[in-house]
Design an enzyme around this catalytic site. Structure first.
Site, PDB file in Angstrom:
ATOM      1  CE  LYS A 102      39.477  35.682  39.657  1.00 39.87           C
ATOM      2  NZ  LYS A 102      39.283  36.679  38.646  1.00 39.87           N
ATOM      3  CE  LYS A 132      44.732  39.170  41.358  1.00 40.51           C
ATOM      4  NZ  LYS A 132      44.490  39.758  40.076  1.00 40.51           N
ATOM      5  CE  LYS A 171      42.928  38.467  31.743  1.00 38.13           C
ATOM      6  NZ  LYS A 171      42.886  39.376  32.884  1.00 38.13           N
TER       7      LYS A 171
HETATM    8  N1  AQP Z   1      36.532  33.125  36.597  1.00 35.64           N
HETATM    9  C1  AQP Z   1      35.773  34.143  36.222  1.00 35.64           C
HETATM   10  N2  AQP Z   1      34.439  33.984  36.074  1.00 35.64           N
HETATM   11  C2  AQP Z   1      33.642  35.025  35.667  1.00 35.64           C
HETATM   12  N3  AQP Z   1      34.131  36.260  35.401  1.00 35.64           N
HETATM   13  C3  AQP Z   1      35.462  36.452  35.533  1.00 35.64           C
HETATM   14  N4  AQP Z   1      36.254  37.514  35.334  1.00 35.64           N
HETATM   15  C4  AQP Z   1      37.540  37.189  35.606  1.00 35.64           C
HETATM   16  N5  AQP Z   1      37.620  35.906  35.986  1.00 35.64           N
HETATM   17  C5  AQP Z   1      36.339  35.419  35.945  1.00 35.64           C
HETATM   18  C6  AQP Z   1      35.774  38.813  34.880  1.00 35.64           C
HETATM   19  O1  AQP Z   1      36.503  39.175  33.706  1.00 35.64           O
HETATM   20  C7  AQP Z   1      36.643  40.598  33.672  1.00 35.64           C
HETATM   21  C8  AQP Z   1      38.061  40.954  33.358  1.00 35.64           C
HETATM   22  O2  AQP Z   1      38.896  40.516  34.401  1.00 35.64           O
HETATM   23  P1  AQP Z   1      40.323  41.198  34.590  1.00 35.64           P
HETATM   24  O3  AQP Z   1      41.234  40.727  33.578  1.00 35.64           O
HETATM   25  O4  AQP Z   1      40.202  42.648  34.630  1.00 35.64           O
HETATM   26  O5  AQP Z   1      40.778  40.804  36.023  1.00 35.64           O
HETATM   27  P2  AQP Z   1      40.536  39.598  36.956  1.00 35.64           P
HETATM   28  O6  AQP Z   1      39.163  39.653  37.485  1.00 35.64           O
HETATM   29  O7  AQP Z   1      41.602  39.667  37.967  1.00 35.64           O
HETATM   30  O8  AQP Z   1      40.681  38.341  35.984  1.00 35.64           O
HETATM   31  P3  AQP Z   1      41.689  37.135  36.003  1.00 35.64           P
HETATM   32  O9  AQP Z   1      41.488  36.357  34.770  1.00 35.64           O
HETATM   33  O10 AQP Z   1      41.586  36.371  37.270  1.00 35.64           O
HETATM   34  O11 AQP Z   1      43.085  37.824  35.894  1.00 35.64           O
HETATM   35  P4  AQP Z   1      44.322  37.763  36.856  1.00 35.64           P
HETATM   36  O12 AQP Z   1      44.676  36.321  36.964  1.00 35.64           O
HETATM   37  O13 AQP Z   1      45.325  38.597  36.116  1.00 35.64           O
HETATM   38  O14 AQP Z   1      43.903  38.361  38.166  1.00 35.64           O
HETATM   39  C9  AQP Z   1      36.156  41.134  35.018  1.00 35.64           C
HETATM   40  O15 AQP Z   1      34.857  41.678  34.864  1.00 35.64           O
HETATM   41  C10 AQP Z   1      36.111  39.920  35.880  1.00 35.64           C
HETATM   42  O16 AQP Z   1      35.122  40.014  36.883  1.00 35.64           O
END
Ligand code: AQP
Length: 355
Positions: free
Chosen positions: A217, A115, A220
């Site tokens: 991966k 990030k 969001k």
């Molecule tokens: N691609 C993924 N596959 C499986 N699990 C996932 N998680 C996120 N992406 C995947 C799991 O979802 C939970 C919540 O995630 P989060 O919103 O707290 O943060 P993150 O992991 O940073 O998710 P994003 O969607 O990628 O958000 P951004 O883009 O904002 O960083 C966690 O348990 C995560 O493991």
């Protein structure tokens, strides 16, 4: 030997629409664990500030994630659902953990490296310290199990390191106050105040990949909406995104080992298996040798069948934001009681004077 009471904690950031990766990697496990454990599920709004500080629709996104929790089947009466910033003890314990954890530990975190990118010096201190707040989220309830996607494994491991260092640094005070719980750390029996929480990561979709790039991966914050299936997407949008999903030109292999080295094919088969609650082997037994022009429509139908009822329920819940606010307020009050009980002891252990 007394032991920590089994307790599940996990959180989701309000940084945008929840997607299929969040659902399969996290939310669906949250729902399943309710049958066997006491659970605390949190919309981690303070964490989201590390992504976007000035966030015009933070309140709405917080409600939207809560709506997704409820629509997926989380019961806020039997378990606890709240937003993190209502319980100040998370931030208080995070500060203490900032003093326990080492900068080197934070610098090694893959998520921070990804990030922060090349411009590390210019990233916020909050982004670097993110895992310290996550450790506080879990340990302020002395939670023992943390369901997460594979990307969060390293942060849960760091939570264990922080708990272990705290237990070690304050071992004398913990013993004097008689507030420790006996546990095994490797071969050694120790008396610690914080448990070493276990990450719960299993199943065929612990890391759902982007539909546009099988090496990234699903996320969001990916600028391309075509890279993910949002939980709020309608049937046509889901079908269009799956149709446009990147694939190679070969048909699906006749053996699951043939998916190696084909990340996009492996991802779509993994998604199918997870949605159908089966295995990649079974999906290949049914679709091996089929071209993507056959497999993709079947996957789209399955995704719509599984996700459409949840999207409809989210829309219904979002039409009554007052109800969501009550859920978060009541959950916050229950969480605060538990978190304050932990913090009272933590302040005593450290020697901070309190009323
Ligand atoms: N691609 C993924 N596959 C499986 N699990 C996932 N998680 C996120 N992406 C995947 C799991 O979802 C939970 C919540 O995630 P989060 O919103 O707290 O943060 P993150 O992991 O940073 O998710 P994003 O969607 O990628 O958000 P951004 O883009 O904002 O960083 C966690 O348990 C995560 O493991």
């Amino acid at each position: 030997m007394s032991a920590f009471k089994p307790l599940v904690f996990s959180g989701v950031q309000p940084t945008g629409n929840l997607h299929l990766g969040n659902y399969l990697g996290a939310l669906r496990k949250f729902v399943a664990l309710q049958a066997s454990h006491e659970c605390i599920y949190c919309v981690v709004d303070l964490h989201s500030l590390t992504a976007t500080l000035v966030h015009d629709d933070l309140a709405d996104q917080t409600r939207q994630i809560t709506a997704a929790f409820l629509a997926a089947g989380i019961d806020p009466n039997k378990h606890i659902v709240f937003n993190q910033s209502r319980v100040l003890q998370h931030a208080e314990l995070a500060w203490i953990f900032n003093c326990v954890a080492r900068i080197g530990w934070m610098n090694r975190m893959t998520q921070f490296k990804d990030k922060a990118g090349k411009d590390r010096e210019n990233s916020s201190l909050g982004l670097l310290a993110y895992p310290s707040l996550m450790a506080a989220d879990i340990l302020v309830y002395r939670a023992t199990h943390v369901p997460v996607g594979d990307d969060q494994k390293q942060h849960v491991e760091l939570t264990r390191d922080i708990a272990q260092k705290f237990n070690n640094d304050f071992s004398r005070r913990i013993a004097e106050l008689g507030v420790g719980v006996e546990m095994m750390v490797g071969e050694e029996k120790v008396n610690g105040f914080f448990p070493l929480a276990e990450p719960l990561i299993e199943g065929p979709a612990t890391r759902v990949m982007s539909l546009r790039d099988g090496s990234k991966k699903m996320s969001k914050s990916d600028p391309s909406d075509l890279s993910r299936i949002n939980l709020t997407d309608d049937a046509d949008t889901i079908a269009k995104k799956i149709k446009k999903a990147k694939t190679d030109p070969e048909p699906l292999p006749s053996d699951v080992r043939g998916l190696k080295g084909r990340p996009e094919a492996e991802n779509l088969v993994g998604i199918y298996a997870a949605l159908a609650e089966t295995t990649a082997e079974k999906v290949i037994a049914d679709f091996g040798g089929s071209p993507f022009s056959t497999f993709k429509p079947a996957l789209a139908d399955l995704a719509v069948e599984k996700l459409a009822p949840m999207a409809a329920e989210m829309r219904r819940l979002m039409a009554d934001p007052g109800h969501i606010d009550v859920v978060l307020r009541e959950g916050g009050a229950r969480a605060r009681g538990l978190a304050e009980a932990t913090m009272k002891t933590v302040r005593d252990i450290i020697g901070l004077l309190q009323d």
